[in-house]
Design an enzyme around this catalytic site. Structure first.
Site, PDB file in Angstrom:
ATOM      1  N   LYS A 194       1.633  -4.984  17.678  1.00 13.77           N
ATOM      2  CA  LYS A 194       1.789  -4.777  16.238  1.00 13.77           C
ATOM      3  C   LYS A 194       3.271  -4.583  15.945  1.00 13.77           C
ATOM      4  O   LYS A 194       4.055  -4.211  16.823  1.00 13.77           O
ATOM      5  CB  LYS A 194       1.013  -3.546  15.789  1.00 13.77           C
ATOM      6  CG  LYS A 194       0.616  -3.571  14.323  1.00 13.77           C
ATOM      7  CD  LYS A 194      -0.518  -4.535  14.050  1.00 13.77           C
ATOM      8  CE  LYS A 194      -0.942  -4.509  12.583  1.00 13.77           C
ATOM      9  NZ  LYS A 194      -2.084  -5.395  12.317  1.00 13.77           N
ATOM     10  N   ASP A 205       0.332  -8.834   7.678  1.00  9.63           N
ATOM     11  CA  ASP A 205      -0.441  -7.606   7.506  1.00  9.63           C
ATOM     12  C   ASP A 205      -0.058  -7.085   6.129  1.00  9.63           C
ATOM     13  O   ASP A 205       0.459  -7.833   5.290  1.00  9.63           O
ATOM     14  CB  ASP A 205      -0.127  -6.602   8.630  1.00  9.63           C
ATOM     15  CG  ASP A 205      -1.092  -5.412   8.650  1.00  9.63           C
ATOM     16  OD1 ASP A 205      -2.238  -5.611   9.081  1.00  9.63           O
ATOM     17  OD2 ASP A 205      -0.702  -4.305   8.234  1.00  9.63           O
ATOM     18  N   ASN A 262      -5.803  -9.571  -0.209  1.00  7.54           N
ATOM     19  CA  ASN A 262      -6.504 -10.694   0.408  1.00  7.54           C
ATOM     20  C   ASN A 262      -7.795 -10.274   1.100  1.00  7.54           C
ATOM     21  O   ASN A 262      -8.803 -10.987   1.037  1.00  7.54           O
ATOM     22  CB  ASN A 262      -5.592 -11.396   1.421  1.00  7.54           C
ATOM     23  CG  ASN A 262      -4.540 -12.261   0.757  1.00  7.54           C
ATOM     24  OD1 ASN A 262      -4.660 -12.603  -0.418  1.00  7.54           O
ATOM     25  ND2 ASN A 262      -3.514 -12.607   1.497  1.00  7.54           N
TER      26      ASN A 262
END
Length: 447
Positions: free
Chosen positions: A125, A165, A239
């Protein structure tokens, strides 16, 4: 003191200023105790000590110039957590609250989420404490170019493949990819979530939301129920929430809420297909990060400023906003309203004590690492598309996604049953994800 307790004590000592990371690790380790009891070789190989420590942590400064000519400096991160089953894979988050603890919790969750997909991708990440809200396209481009000028040294299609993200959408991915291509002089599938003209995947925008609904459908089916006719509370309006609302509408459910940082919308007529679904995308693209205008546009909808939607009575709750948005306070409201199903759409949206309370009161929980794995699954499909120099149709993508999500549900349910835990998808997902990682790590020796 048990093996898990010793590892958690040491983890808390070393990472005392990272509560989100500690929360994520605690939730996983507590639920895999049955696996550890059956496999003492894991303790002998210090498997847990290795799995909770990132393989590599990269921190770097990101200098950029705003539209007024003033130099700004942000902090960038990439945490490459575990590559036992494939190259690091996980998104980039741009938000002012990003720090090492947020990135580590997300990266740790990503290990197990990616394992559950059955695809060859490890966990990682990244991100930055940069807030894209209110920034011009030129400012965001300059920031992304500066960010990638350091990040490009540490990623690659067979090493680490970031995605988007929170705060990193198609615009940001485009700027990041352009700078990577410029620096490396290579057109590679190094980022996923790209635009369709330059290697992106059909259906990727809605993939996470669709996957959540496929998972929720399987949860309800286990009890002989269907989504059709169910009222659903959804949080968020980006989204993930949009894809969730869209698929719920297709399957005949009625979504009665969406939310933003400013509060939540209650629409008794439902956030229906067509104009209302489309307006969610308009809200997101406005850059204002508020949902209040929905109530101004659609008659009958009401806006509740500064509140969360978890007090609204519904058959199914799907949080799609951010971590820890459901605390004990919200959990008590949900139980009071007769909540039967919670399917987590965002990463770790429920605190550990709230999750325990919900489970103790008979709520069936679909954990985020399983339910929202559709996004990363489609990212891996995009990696395969790029590597094969081909293009998949939306129908091909949706079919693969549905198969993967049904498999995740079934594997989590089977793992829970195997260890005598009944239909416990939280424990089952952790166990199923861990077993694959553990076997790979043991096979590769102490590394």
């Amino acid at each position: 003191m048990s093996y898990v307790e010793r590892v958690l004590d040491e983890l808390k000592r070393k990472n005392s200023n990272e509560p989100e990371f500690i929360q994520a690790v605690t939730e996983v380790l507590e639920s895999i105790k049955p696996v550890l009891d059956k496999n003492p070789q894991y303790e002998a190989a210090a498997l847990l000590e290795r799995i909770v420590e990132p393989e590599r942590q990269i921190w770097f400064r990101v200098p950029w110039v705003d539209d007024n000519g003033k130099v700004q400096v942000n902090r960038g991160f990439r945490i490459q957590f575990n590559s036992a089953i494939g190259p690091y894979k996980g998104g980039l988050r741009f938000a002012p609250n990003v720090y090492s603890g947020i990135i580590k919790f997300l990266g740790f969750e990503q290990i197990f989420k990616n394992s559950l997909t059955g695809l060859p991708i490890g966990g990682g990440k990244g991100g930055a404490d940069f807030d894209p809200s209110g920034k011009s396209d030129a400012e965001i481009m300059r920031f992304c170019q500066s960010f990638m000028t350091e990040l490009y040294r540490h990623i690659g299609p067979e090493t680490d493949v970031p995605a988007g993200d929170l705060g990193v959408g198609a615009r940001e991915i485009g700027y990041l990819f352009g700078q990577y291509k410029r620096l490396r002089n290579a057109y590679e599938g190094v980022l996923t979530g790209k635009g369709l003209p330059y290697g992106g995947l059909n259906g990727r925008t809605e993939a996470t939301g669709y996957g959540i609904v496929f998972f929720a459908r399987e949860m309800l089916a286990h009890f002989g129920e269907k989504l059709a006719g169910k009222e659903v509370v959804v949080s968020g309006f980006g989204n993930v929430a949009w894809g969730t609302v869209r698929k719920l509408n297709e399957l005949g459910a009625k979504v009665v809420t969406i939310s933003g940082p400013d509060g939540y919308i209650y629409d008794p007529d439902g956030v229906t297909a067509g104009e209302k679904e489309d307006f969610m995308l308009e809200l997101r693209s406005s850059g204002k990060n508020i949902c209040a205008p929905y109530a101004d546009k659609f008659k009958g909808a009401k806006f509740f400023p500064g509140e969360k939607p978890w007090g609204v009575k519904a058959d199914l709750y799907i949080p799609c906003a951010t971590q820890n948005e459901i605390t004990m306070k919200e959990a008590e409201l949900m139980v009071k309203n007769g909540c039967k199903f919670l399917c987590e759409g965002s990463n770790m949206p429920t605190t550990n004590d709230a999750m325990a309370y919900l489970a103790d009161n008979g709520v069936v929980i679909g954990p985020s690492k399983a339910a929202n794995a559709g996004g990363v699954a489609c990212s891996c499909i995009e990696m395969g598309q790029n590597a094969g120099h081909t293009v998949f149709s939306p129908e091909q993508v949706y079919a693969q996604l549905e198969t993967i999500m049904v498999g995740i549900h079934d594997n989590a349910a089977a793992a829970s049953e195997e260890y005598g835990l009944g239909y416990n998808l939280v424990a089952g997902a952790n166990i199923a994800g861990f077993k694959k990682i553990a076997e790979a790590m043991m096979a590769q020796g102490i590394c």
